[in-house]
Design a protein around this motif. Sequence first.
Motif, short mmCIF file in Angstrom:
data_model
loop_
_atom_site.label_atom_id
_atom_site.label_comp_id
_atom_site.label_asym_id
_atom_site.label_seq_id
_atom_site.Cartn_x
_atom_site.Cartn_y
_atom_site.Cartn_z
N ILE A 191 0.83 -1.20 0.00
CA ILE A 191 0.00 0.00 0.00
C ILE A 191 0.86 1.25 0.00
CG2 ILE A 191 -1.68 1.33 1.33
CD1 ILE A 191 -2.81 -1.34 2.33
N GLU A 192 1.91 1.25 0.82
CA GLU A 192 2.78 2.42 0.93
C GLU A 192 3.49 2.71 -0.39
OE1 GLU A 192 4.77 5.70 2.28
OE2 GLU A 192 3.07 4.64 3.17
N LEU A 193 3.96 1.67 -1.07
CA LEU A 193 4.66 1.89 -2.35
C LEU A 193 3.72 2.51 -3.38
CD1 LEU A 193 6.73 -1.42 -2.64
CD2 LEU A 193 7.60 0.88 -2.20
N ASN A 194 2.49 2.04 -3.41
CA ASN A 194 1.52 2.63 -4.33
C ASN A 194 1.15 4.06 -3.92
OD1 ASN A 194 0.12 0.71 -6.52
ND2 ASN A 194 0.77 -0.55 -4.80
N MET A 195 1.01 4.29 -2.63
CA MET A 195 0.63 5.61 -2.15
C MET A 195 1.72 6.64 -2.41
SD MET A 195 -2.45 5.78 -1.12
CE MET A 195 -2.41 7.32 -0.21
N GLN A 196 2.97 6.22 -2.40
CA GLN A 196 4.05 7.15 -2.71
C GLN A 196 3.89 7.73 -4.12
OE1 GLN A 196 7.85 5.24 -2.08
NE2 GLN A 196 7.52 5.03 0.13
N ASP A 197 3.53 6.85 -5.07
CA ASP A 197 3.30 7.31 -6.44
C ASP A 197 2.06 8.19 -6.52
OD1 ASP A 197 5.49 6.08 -7.67
OD2 ASP A 197 4.42 4.18 -7.85
N ILE A 198 0.99 7.78 -5.85
CA ILE A 198 -0.27 8.53 -5.92
C ILE A 198 -0.10 9.93 -5.33
CG2 ILE A 198 -2.59 8.64 -4.90
CD1 ILE A 198 -2.75 5.60 -5.31
N LEU A 199 0.54 10.05 -4.19
CA LEU A 199 0.73 11.36 -3.56
C LEU A 199 1.64 12.25 -4.39
CD1 LEU A 199 1.02 10.25 0.17
CD2 LEU A 199 -0.91 11.41 -0.93
N ALA A 200 2.52 11.63 -5.21
CA ALA A 200 3.38 12.38 -6.12
C ALA A 200 2.70 12.59 -7.48
CB ALA A 200 4.72 11.67 -6.30
N ASN A 201 1.43 12.20 -7.56
CA ASN A 201 0.63 12.34 -8.78
C ASN A 201 1.21 11.54 -9.95
OD1 ASN A 201 -1.75 13.30 -9.88
ND2 ASN A 201 -0.78 15.11 -10.77
N ARG A 202 1.73 10.36 -9.63
CA ARG A 202 2.24 9.45 -10.65
C ARG A 202 1.34 8.22 -10.75
NH1 ARG A 202 7.30 10.35 -7.78
NH2 ARG A 202 6.96 8.32 -6.81
N LYS A 203 1.40 7.54 -11.89
CA LYS A 203 0.66 6.30 -12.06
C LYS A 203 1.16 5.26 -11.07
CE LYS A 203 1.72 3.16 -15.11
NZ LYS A 203 1.67 1.92 -14.31
N PRO A 204 0.31 4.70 -10.25
CA PRO A 204 0.77 3.68 -9.29
C PRO A 204 0.99 2.33 -9.96
CG PRO A 204 -1.58 4.01 -9.06
CD PRO A 204 -1.12 5.02 -10.07
N GLU A 205 1.65 1.45 -9.24
CA GLU A 205 1.95 0.12 -9.76
C GLU A 205 0.71 -0.77 -9.81
OE1 GLU A 205 4.23 -2.91 -11.39
OE2 GLU A 205 4.79 -0.81 -11.00
N GLY A 206 -0.19 -0.58 -8.85
CA GLY A 206 -1.35 -1.46 -8.77
C GLY A 206 -0.97 -2.78 -8.14
N TYR A 207 -1.62 -3.85 -8.56
CA TYR A 207 -1.33 -5.18 -8.01
C TYR A 207 -1.46 -6.20 -9.13
CZ TYR A 207 -1.20 -9.05 -4.70
OH TYR A 207 -0.84 -10.19 -4.00
N ASN A 208 -0.30 -6.67 -9.60
CA ASN A 208 -0.29 -7.56 -10.76
C ASN A 208 0.29 -8.93 -10.44
OD1 ASN A 208 -0.93 -8.06 -13.44
ND2 ASN A 208 1.05 -7.35 -14.21
N ARG A 209 0.29 -9.27 -9.14
CA ARG A 209 0.76 -10.60 -8.77
C ARG A 209 -0.26 -11.65 -9.16
NH1 ARG A 209 4.17 -11.13 -3.34
NH2 ARG A 209 3.48 -13.24 -3.77
N ARG A 210 0.21 -12.88 -9.27
CA ARG A 210 -0.69 -13.97 -9.65
C ARG A 210 -1.77 -14.15 -8.60
NH1 ARG A 210 1.28 -20.06 -11.41
NH2 ARG A 210 -0.78 -20.84 -12.01
N GLY A 211 -3.01 -14.17 -9.06
CA GLY A 211 -4.14 -14.33 -8.17
C GLY A 211 -5.43 -14.31 -8.95
N ARG A 212 -6.55 -14.42 -8.27
CA ARG A 212 -7.85 -14.40 -8.96
C ARG A 212 -8.10 -13.07 -9.64
NH1 ARG A 212 -12.65 -15.42 -5.41
NH2 ARG A 212 -13.68 -15.63 -7.42
N PHE A 213 -7.65 -11.98 -9.00
CA PHE A 213 -7.90 -10.65 -9.54
C PHE A 213 -6.63 -9.83 -9.52
CE2 PHE A 213 -11.82 -12.16 -7.54
CZ PHE A 213 -12.67 -12.15 -8.63
N ARG A 214 -6.46 -9.03 -10.56
CA ARG A 214 -5.31 -8.13 -10.65
C ARG A 214 -5.81 -6.71 -10.85
NH1 ARG A 214 -0.70 -11.52 -14.06
NH2 ARG A 214 -1.13 -13.54 -13.08
#
Length: 212
Positions: A51-74
Amino acid sequence: MIKTYTCRFIFEEDFDYKDLAPVFPDIFKYVLNENGHFQSDEDLETREMYIELNMQDILANRKPEGYNRRGRFRMIFPIDKKEFYIKGSANKQADIKRIGGTIDNLLSTTNICHTLKYGYTVDCLKNSKGAFTLMDNNSEVVFPTTYEFGKILRANIRIRKTKKNSVFGYMMNDKFHPLTPASESSKSIEKYIEIIDDISFGFCKLDPKKKD
């Protein structure tokens, strides 16, 4: 056949990634919960790290990484598009619609203007790839491709070769619907078809012993 379903959250032109800051942690935790990832107390630190890694991008107004690990939903943020989408492989569209509805409600608690659209992949029937071309309004469609639920597809189908003891058509609701070219010379089929969640195009083998 397993389909790939998506729900897309499309933002207005004036959208900034930093607008997601108030609601992103809740959305991210929800996706993790649906996957069953990092739910134990021992996984708390790892969950907060993502969450923190994504929030760093969001607060800097950059595209966040999201969540693309293997799982039912990405959770995927495409490049050069003001949107994100949830991608899931499942046997029923109900799952992705439930996910989409929940995230839509979370986004609605903010002032972020967005549009929710659902889509899924349209595939070829087994062993049909490369045997035909499906055109959508004369633009070639590469399989698998994604369409919105309920879209009316103008299927301009050009058959490149004919397979012995087979007929071209589409499978829907576990039933094969044959499609016949207007003439032998044209090898082209035009038909308006409503895209639903279990349609596949291609050739189906015919039983030579079976009579119509």
